[in-house]
Design a protein around this motif. Structure first.
Motif, PDB file in Angstrom:
ATOM      1  N   VAL A 154     -15.478 -14.957   0.146  1.00 46.16           N
ATOM      2  CA  VAL A 154     -14.948 -15.495  -1.124  1.00 46.16           C
ATOM      3  C   VAL A 154     -14.751 -14.354  -2.126  1.00 46.16           C
ATOM      4  O   VAL A 154     -13.706 -14.266  -2.785  1.00 46.16           O
ATOM      5  CB  VAL A 154     -15.893 -16.577  -1.697  1.00 46.16           C
ATOM      6  CG1 VAL A 154     -15.507 -16.919  -3.134  1.00 46.16           C
ATOM      7  CG2 VAL A 154     -15.847 -17.832  -0.832  1.00 46.16           C
ATOM      8  N   LEU A 155     -15.725 -13.470  -2.217  1.00 44.49           N
ATOM      9  CA  LEU A 155     -15.614 -12.331  -3.130  1.00 44.49           C
ATOM     10  C   LEU A 155     -14.440 -11.431  -2.730  1.00 44.49           C
ATOM     11  O   LEU A 155     -13.653 -11.017  -3.586  1.00 44.49           O
ATOM     12  CB  LEU A 155     -16.912 -11.522  -3.134  1.00 44.49           C
ATOM     13  CG  LEU A 155     -16.876 -10.217  -3.943  1.00 44.49           C
ATOM     14  CD1 LEU A 155     -16.558 -10.487  -5.421  1.00 44.49           C
ATOM     15  CD2 LEU A 155     -18.190  -9.455  -3.802  1.00 44.49           C
ATOM     16  N   ALA A 156     -14.324 -11.152  -1.429  1.00 39.83           N
ATOM     17  CA  ALA A 156     -13.234 -10.296  -0.947  1.00 39.83           C
ATOM     18  C   ALA A 156     -11.880 -10.873  -1.328  1.00 39.83           C
ATOM     19  O   ALA A 156     -11.008 -10.167  -1.841  1.00 39.83           O
ATOM     20  CB  ALA A 156     -13.333 -10.118   0.563  1.00 39.83           C
ATOM     21  N   HIS A 157     -11.695 -12.161  -1.112  1.00 37.10           N
ATOM     22  CA  HIS A 157     -10.430 -12.807  -1.456  1.00 37.10           C
ATOM     23  C   HIS A 157     -10.192 -12.803  -2.968  1.00 37.10           C
ATOM     24  O   HIS A 157      -9.058 -12.634  -3.425  1.00 37.10           O
ATOM     25  CB  HIS A 157     -10.396 -14.233  -0.904  1.00 37.10           C
ATOM     26  CG  HIS A 157     -10.109 -14.292   0.567  1.00 37.10           C
ATOM     27  ND1 HIS A 157     -10.513 -15.333   1.366  1.00 37.10           N
ATOM     28  CD2 HIS A 157      -9.450 -13.424   1.382  1.00 37.10           C
ATOM     29  CE1 HIS A 157     -10.119 -15.109   2.616  1.00 37.10           C
ATOM     30  NE2 HIS A 157      -9.478 -13.956   2.642  1.00 37.10           N
ATOM     31  N   ASP A 158     -11.264 -12.969  -3.733  1.00 41.10           N
ATOM     32  CA  ASP A 158     -11.134 -12.915  -5.194  1.00 41.10           C
ATOM     33  C   ASP A 158     -10.622 -11.547  -5.653  1.00 41.10           C
ATOM     34  O   ASP A 158      -9.905 -11.445  -6.655  1.00 41.10           O
ATOM     35  CB  ASP A 158     -12.481 -13.198  -5.870  1.00 41.10           C
ATOM     36  CG  ASP A 158     -12.855 -14.673  -5.836  1.00 41.10           C
ATOM     37  OD1 ASP A 158     -11.976 -15.504  -5.507  1.00 41.10           O
ATOM     38  OD2 ASP A 158     -14.034 -14.994  -6.122  1.00 41.10           O
ATOM     39  N   GLU A 162      -8.211  -8.887   2.315  1.00 35.60           N
ATOM     40  CA  GLU A 162      -8.166  -9.823   3.441  1.00 35.60           C
ATOM     41  C   GLU A 162      -9.377  -9.614   4.340  1.00 35.60           C
ATOM     42  O   GLU A 162     -10.061  -8.592   4.267  1.00 35.60           O
ATOM     43  CB  GLU A 162      -6.862  -9.629   4.225  1.00 35.60           C
ATOM     44  CG  GLU A 162      -5.645 -10.057   3.412  1.00 35.60           C
ATOM     45  CD  GLU A 162      -4.326  -9.897   4.160  1.00 35.60           C
ATOM     46  OE1 GLU A 162      -3.362 -10.555   3.764  1.00 35.60           O
ATOM     47  OE2 GLU A 162      -4.264  -9.098   5.126  1.00 35.60           O
ATOM     48  N   ILE A 163      -9.621 -10.608   5.206  1.00 34.68           N
ATOM     49  CA  ILE A 163     -10.794 -10.602   6.078  1.00 34.68           C
ATOM     50  C   ILE A 163     -10.395 -10.560   7.551  1.00 34.68           C
ATOM     51  O   ILE A 163      -9.646 -11.412   8.029  1.00 34.68           O
ATOM     52  CB  ILE A 163     -11.645 -11.884   5.881  1.00 34.68           C
ATOM     53  CG1 ILE A 163     -12.037 -12.079   4.425  1.00 34.68           C
ATOM     54  CG2 ILE A 163     -12.874 -11.872   6.798  1.00 34.68           C
ATOM     55  CD1 ILE A 163     -13.008 -11.107   3.882  1.00 34.68           C
ATOM     56  N   LEU A 164     -10.907  -9.559   8.265  1.00 36.55           N
ATOM     57  CA  LEU A 164     -10.865  -9.577   9.729  1.00 36.55           C
ATOM     58  C   LEU A 164     -12.265 -10.015  10.157  1.00 36.55           C
ATOM     59  O   LEU A 164     -13.245  -9.304   9.929  1.00 36.55           O
ATOM     60  CB  LEU A 164     -10.540  -8.195  10.316  1.00 36.55           C
ATOM     61  CG  LEU A 164     -10.631  -8.078  11.839  1.00 36.55           C
ATOM     62  CD1 LEU A 164      -9.583  -8.957  12.520  1.00 36.55           C
ATOM     63  CD2 LEU A 164     -10.477  -6.632  12.305  1.00 36.55           C
TER      64      LEU A 164
END
Length: 256
Positions: A154-158, A162-164
């Motif tokens: 959630v923090l990364a997207h904020d 992006e998430i791998l």
């Protein structure tokens, strides 16, 4: 491998705790890259025929020497010229011989979306990744409980990252809801035996959410393997050791 993973995670948390004292999050957020727009690794892979994410790493826990003298700027440019969809940069010093400076330098000389590949265990590392120019981060299912994985994603997207999300077994996909995942990394390495088996990854495909992009990782050494993986349903591949053993001038997808 699982023992090694636990050791690395414990060490990583110690390093993060020290970094927080030396360079607080408030300092990281003042870095020029922190307010810069990110490049989408997800879109780059989706648009690419083979979705190659070319990795930069000097060594690993299983291979002490891959290419210790590698020049990250030279290799970043050669990866872009060869048509890679993105670049993965190992930033862990102790186990992979990498650094955040490697990521920073790669970002400065190429237009590829860049994945910070490290053992993410703390929110601080997400701010750090953004500050040093990462476009995406790695989260390893096996490394953290579900609640922590969700908190970090959630923090990364904020922050626009992006998430791998990397899994080693199909049931691990349940540790993080699809809405928090941009790409699924299916690692072909068995954590119990350390052996690499492409078929292990292929066997997981039917159990993964169909709407998510899937990346095959580990043990990819030739074009035939890439073609097989793409034909069977993968959207891309992460290739590191093979490219790192070549000279930068030899980086060419036709040479795979």
């Amino acid at each position: 491998m699982k023992r090694i993973l636990e050791e690395i995670i414990g060490y990583q948390q110690l390093v993060v705790n020290l970094k927080k004292q030396k360079m607080p999050v408030e300092v990281l957020t003042s870095f020029p890259e922190f307010s810069s727009p990110t490049r989408s690794l997800k879109q780059a892979v989706a648009k690419s025929e083979q979705g190659i994410i070319a990795e930069f790493k000097r060594r690993s826990p299983s291979k002490e020497t891959i290419n210790l003298r590698a020049d990250v700027m030279e290799i970043a440019q050669s990866y872009e010229q060869m048509g890679a969809a993105g670049m993965s940069v190992l930033t862990n010093q102790r186990y992979f011989g990498g650094s955040l400076e490697d990521l920073q330098l790669a970002k400065s000389v190429c237009n590829l979306p860049i994945l910070r590949k490290d053992f993410t265990v703390d929110a601080y590392q997400i701010y750090e990744a953004k500050a040093y120019g990462a476009d995406a981060i790695l989260l390893i299912a096996n490394a953290l409980p579900s609640e922590k994985l969700e908190e970090l994603s959630v923090l990364a997207h904020d922050l626009g990252l992006e998430i791998l999300f990397e899994i080693h077994e199909a049931e691990e996909i349940e540790k993080l809801a699809p809405k928090h995942i941009d790409l699924i990394g299916v690692n072909n390495r068995n954590l119990r035996t350390f052996e690499v088996d492409i078929q292990q990854g292929l066997d997981m495909l039917p159990h993964l959410p169909s709407e998510l992009l899937k990346i095959s990782e580990s043990g990819i050494q030739d074009t035939a393997t890439i073609e097989k993986l793409i034909q069977q349903g993968f959207n891309g591949v992460l290739v590191g050791e093979f490219f790192m053993k070549q000279n930068a001038s030899e980086h060419n997808t036709n040479n795979l």
